[in-house]
Every structure is written in C-alpha cells, then in structure tokens.
Design a protein around this motif. Structure first.
Motif, PDB file in Angstrom:
ATOM      1  N   ALA A  19       0.924  -1.306  -0.136  1.00 23.31           N
ATOM      2  CA  ALA A  19      -0.075  -0.173   0.089  1.00 23.31           C
ATOM      3  C   ALA A  19       0.778   1.280  -0.104  1.00 23.31           C
ATOM      4  O   ALA A  19       0.522   2.229  -0.621  1.00 23.31           O
ATOM      5  N   ALA A  20       2.000   1.380   0.691  1.00 25.48           N
ATOM      6  CA  ALA A  20       2.721   2.491   0.824  1.00 25.48           C
ATOM      7  C   ALA A  20       3.510   2.670  -0.572  1.00 25.48           C
ATOM      8  O   ALA A  20       3.832   3.816  -0.866  1.00 25.48           O
ATOM      9  N   ALA A  21       3.773   1.693  -1.516  1.00 27.54           N
ATOM     10  CA  ALA A  21       4.059   1.769  -2.673  1.00 27.54           C
ATOM     11  C   ALA A  21       3.239   2.205  -3.887  1.00 27.54           C
ATOM     12  O   ALA A  21       3.681   2.558  -4.806  1.00 27.54           O
ATOM     13  N   ILE A  22       2.034   2.028  -3.595  1.00 25.69           N
ATOM     14  CA  ILE A  22       1.020   2.409  -4.790  1.00 25.69           C
ATOM     15  C   ILE A  22       0.776   4.014  -4.524  1.00 25.69           C
ATOM     16  O   ILE A  22       0.505   4.462  -3.768  1.00 25.69           O
ATOM     17  N   ASP A  23       0.833   4.328  -5.895  1.00 29.47           N
ATOM     18  CA  ASP A  23       0.740   5.781  -6.343  1.00 29.47           C
ATOM     19  C   ASP A  23      -0.636   6.048  -6.887  1.00 29.47           C
ATOM     20  O   ASP A  23      -0.714   6.309  -8.049  1.00 29.47           O
ATOM     21  N   ALA A  24      -1.526   5.757  -6.021  1.00 30.36           N
ATOM     22  CA  ALA A  24      -2.983   5.999  -6.475  1.00 30.36           C
ATOM     23  C   ALA A  24      -4.025   6.168  -5.150  1.00 30.36           C
ATOM     24  O   ALA A  24      -3.740   5.803  -4.127  1.00 30.36           O
ATOM     25  N   ASP A  25      -5.178   6.317  -5.598  1.00 31.76           N
ATOM     26  CA  ASP A  25      -6.205   6.462  -4.544  1.00 31.76           C
ATOM     27  C   ASP A  25      -6.399   5.112  -3.891  1.00 31.76           C
ATOM     28  O   ASP A  25      -6.352   4.152  -4.290  1.00 31.76           O
ATOM     29  N   ARG A  26      -6.839   5.116  -2.549  1.00 31.84           N
ATOM     30  CA  ARG A  26      -7.241   4.138  -1.701  1.00 31.84           C
ATOM     31  C   ARG A  26      -6.138   2.850  -1.803  1.00 31.84           C
ATOM     32  O   ARG A  26      -6.513   1.736  -2.168  1.00 31.84           O
ATOM     33  N   PRO A  27      -5.137   3.012  -1.627  1.00 28.96           N
ATOM     34  CA  PRO A  27      -3.965   2.264  -1.781  1.00 28.96           C
ATOM     35  C   PRO A  27      -4.200   0.903  -0.776  1.00 28.96           C
ATOM     36  O   PRO A  27      -4.039  -0.192  -1.274  1.00 28.96           O
ATOM     37  N   ARG A  28      -4.707   0.894   0.354  1.00 34.09           N
ATOM     38  CA  ARG A  28      -4.841  -0.241   1.114  1.00 34.09           C
ATOM     39  C   ARG A  28      -5.861  -1.184   0.558  1.00 34.09           C
ATOM     40  O   ARG A  28      -5.569  -2.383   0.478  1.00 34.09           O
ATOM     41  N   LEU A  29      -7.013  -0.777  -0.063  1.00 30.32           N
ATOM     42  CA  LEU A  29      -7.872  -1.369  -0.748  1.00 30.32           C
ATOM     43  C   LEU A  29      -7.251  -1.995  -1.857  1.00 30.32           C
ATOM     44  O   LEU A  29      -7.676  -3.239  -2.198  1.00 30.32           O
ATOM     45  N   ARG A  30      -6.413  -1.359  -2.707  1.00 32.72           N
ATOM     46  CA  ARG A  30      -5.858  -1.917  -3.799  1.00 32.72           C
ATOM     47  C   ARG A  30      -4.827  -3.039  -3.577  1.00 32.72           C
ATOM     48  O   ARG A  30      -4.916  -4.001  -4.249  1.00 32.72           O
ATOM     49  N   ALA A  31      -4.046  -2.980  -2.295  1.00 28.50           N
ATOM     50  CA  ALA A  31      -3.318  -3.980  -1.944  1.00 28.50           C
ATOM     51  C   ALA A  31      -3.992  -5.174  -1.543  1.00 28.50           C
ATOM     52  O   ALA A  31      -3.738  -6.415  -1.659  1.00 28.50           O
ATOM     53  N   ASP A  32      -5.404  -4.896  -0.831  1.00 30.16           N
ATOM     54  CA  ASP A  32      -6.291  -5.969  -0.310  1.00 30.16           C
ATOM     55  C   ASP A  32      -6.686  -6.627  -1.651  1.00 30.16           C
ATOM     56  O   ASP A  32      -6.919  -7.956  -1.360  1.00 30.16           O
ATOM     57  N   LEU A  33      -7.063  -5.984  -2.639  1.00 30.06           N
ATOM     58  CA  LEU A  33      -7.573  -6.652  -3.856  1.00 30.06           C
ATOM     59  C   LEU A  33      -6.676  -7.524  -4.409  1.00 30.06           C
ATOM     60  O   LEU A  33      -6.791  -8.739  -4.899  1.00 30.06           O
ATOM     61  N   CYS A  34      -5.278  -7.279  -4.484  1.00 27.65           N
ATOM     62  CA  CYS A  34      -4.325  -7.892  -5.003  1.00 27.65           C
ATOM     63  C   CYS A  34      -4.121  -9.202  -4.308  1.00 27.65           C
ATOM     64  O   CYS A  34      -3.968 -10.442  -4.649  1.00 27.65           O
ATOM     65  N   ALA A  35      -4.149  -9.001  -2.727  1.00 28.53           N
ATOM     66  CA  ALA A  35      -3.847 -10.155  -1.929  1.00 28.53           C
ATOM     67  C   ALA A  35      -5.091 -11.267  -2.229  1.00 28.53           C
ATOM     68  O   ALA A  35      -4.975 -12.309  -2.151  1.00 28.53           O
ATOM     69  N   SER A  36      -6.317 -10.499  -2.289  1.00 21.59           N
ATOM     70  CA  SER A  36      -7.459 -11.628  -2.445  1.00 21.59           C
ATOM     71  C   SER A  36      -7.346 -12.423  -3.815  1.00 21.59           C
ATOM     72  O   SER A  36      -7.571 -13.627  -3.871  1.00 21.59           O
ATOM     73  N   GLN A  37      -6.753 -11.891  -4.724  1.00 24.31           N
ATOM     74  CA  GLN A  37      -6.343 -12.635  -6.038  1.00 24.31           C
ATOM     75  C   GLN A  37      -5.165 -13.879  -5.801  1.00 24.31           C
ATOM     76  O   GLN A  37      -5.459 -14.811  -6.187  1.00 24.31           O
ATOM     77  N   ILE A  38      -4.408 -13.356  -5.161  1.00 25.01           N
ATOM     78  CA  ILE A  38      -3.075 -14.345  -4.827  1.00 25.01           C
ATOM     79  C   ILE A  38      -3.680 -15.266  -3.848  1.00 25.01           C
ATOM     80  O   ILE A  38      -3.107 -16.659  -4.242  1.00 25.01           O
ATOM     81  N   VAL A  39      -4.541 -15.164  -2.851  1.00 24.29           N
ATOM     82  CA  VAL A  39      -4.643 -16.220  -1.842  1.00 24.29           C
ATOM     83  C   VAL A  39      -5.625 -17.020  -2.774  1.00 24.29           C
ATOM     84  O   VAL A  39      -5.553 -18.135  -2.524  1.00 24.29           O
ATOM     85  N   GLY A  40      -6.675 -16.487  -3.389  1.00 19.07           N
ATOM     86  CA  GLY A  40      -7.513 -17.257  -4.281  1.00 19.07           C
ATOM     87  C   GLY A  40      -6.614 -18.384  -5.282  1.00 19.07           C
ATOM     88  O   GLY A  40      -6.905 -19.368  -5.387  1.00 19.07           O
ATOM     89  N   ILE A  41      -5.755 -17.601  -5.998  1.00 17.96           N
ATOM     90  CA  ILE A  41      -4.953 -18.624  -6.718  1.00 17.96           C
ATOM     91  C   ILE A  41      -4.309 -19.712  -5.833  1.00 17.96           C
ATOM     92  O   ILE A  41      -4.293 -20.943  -6.349  1.00 17.96           O
ATOM     93  N   LEU A  42      -3.643 -19.478  -4.833  1.00 17.76           N
ATOM     94  CA  LEU A  42      -3.097 -20.386  -4.185  1.00 17.76           C
ATOM     95  C   LEU A  42      -3.881 -21.575  -3.585  1.00 17.76           C
ATOM     96  O   LEU A  42      -3.977 -22.806  -3.582  1.00 17.76           O
ATOM     97  N   MET A  43      -5.311 -20.951  -3.268  1.00 16.98           N
ATOM     98  CA  MET A  43      -6.245 -22.046  -2.709  1.00 16.98           C
ATOM     99  C   MET A  43      -6.462 -22.767  -3.671  1.00 16.98           C
ATOM    100  O   MET A  43      -6.649 -24.076  -3.606  1.00 16.98           O
ATOM    101  N   ALA A  44      -7.140 -22.217  -4.965  1.00 20.60           N
ATOM    102  CA  ALA A  44      -7.443 -22.993  -6.047  1.00 20.60           C
ATOM    103  C   ALA A  44      -6.414 -24.199  -6.246  1.00 20.60           C
ATOM    104  O   ALA A  44      -6.718 -25.203  -6.692  1.00 20.60           O
ATOM    105  N   ARG A  45      -5.232 -23.847  -6.699  1.00 24.76           N
ATOM    106  CA  ARG A  45      -3.954 -24.530  -7.285  1.00 24.76           C
ATOM    107  C   ARG A  45      -3.648 -25.425  -6.192  1.00 24.76           C
ATOM    108  O   ARG A  45      -3.451 -26.623  -6.437  1.00 24.76           O
ATOM    109  N   GLN A  46      -3.376 -25.132  -5.004  1.00 24.76           N
ATOM    110  CA  GLN A  46      -2.455 -25.719  -3.988  1.00 24.76           C
ATOM    111  C   GLN A  46      -3.716 -26.863  -3.119  1.00 24.76           C
ATOM    112  O   GLN A  46      -3.336 -27.870  -2.555  1.00 24.76           O
ATOM    113  N   ILE A  47      -4.642 -26.044  -2.462  1.00 28.24           N
ATOM    114  CA  ILE A  47      -5.324 -26.835  -1.614  1.00 28.24           C
ATOM    115  C   ILE A  47      -6.617 -27.523  -2.114  1.00 28.24           C
ATOM    116  O   ILE A  47      -6.877 -28.740  -2.070  1.00 28.24           O
ATOM    117  N   LEU A  48      -7.403 -26.869  -3.285  1.00 27.61           N
ATOM    118  CA  LEU A  48      -8.462 -27.569  -3.802  1.00 27.61           C
ATOM    119  C   LEU A  48      -7.726 -28.227  -5.038  1.00 27.61           C
ATOM    120  O   LEU A  48      -8.550 -29.455  -5.261  1.00 27.61           O
TER     121      LEU A  48
END
Length: 80
Positions: A19-48
């Motif tokens: 979030a600190a590196a994002i030069d756009a509005d609502r940086p923490r939301l943007r970081a959280d959205l990225c995390a949701s994609q990454i966690v979803g990929i990991l879950m789908a590929r590795q766990i499910l």
C-alpha cells in the motif's frame, strides 16, 4: 486465532508495504484486492487442486492474473 494471526502478518509484513508503494487513491484497498487474487490462486491450485488450474503453466497464469492485479494497482476503482 489463526485467521487473526494471518491477517496481522499479511497486514503488517506485506500489505502495508504494498500500500505504501502504490501511487493511486485507496492504496490499502488496492493492496487487499491484490492479496485476494493471490490467496485465491493459491487456494485453488494448492489446496483445492482444481485440475485445470493446478495443471496450468505458470507463465499462462502470470499473463492472465497479471492484468487483473495491474488493474487493481493502477486503474480507477469505480464500477465503470
């Protein structure tokens, strides 16, 4: 407790830095959205182990998901 500990670790060690590196509005939301994609990929590929996703080439997935993550980081967050 495990969810809280994971949330705290992700928040402090990773998401706050992103979030600190994002030069756009609502940086923490943007970081959280990225995390949701990454966690979803990991879950789908590795766990499910969803067959097609688990077997997909890493470079293919980078090309597909990379555009979405880039959009979260740089493009407007409105619904249009």
């Amino acid at each position: 407790d495990a969810a809280r500990m994971m949330r705290e670790f992700l928040g402090e060690a990773i998401l706050d830095r992103i979030a600190a590196a994002i030069d756009a509005d609502r940086p923490r939301l943007r970081a959280d959205l990225c995390a949701s994609q990454i966690v979803g990929i990991l879950m789908a590929r590795q766990i499910l182990a969803l067959p097609e996703l688990a077997a997909a080439d890493r470079e293919l997935l980078v090309g597909i998901y990379g555009r979405t993550i880039q959009r979260y980081l740089t493009e407007p967050l409105d619904s249009s």
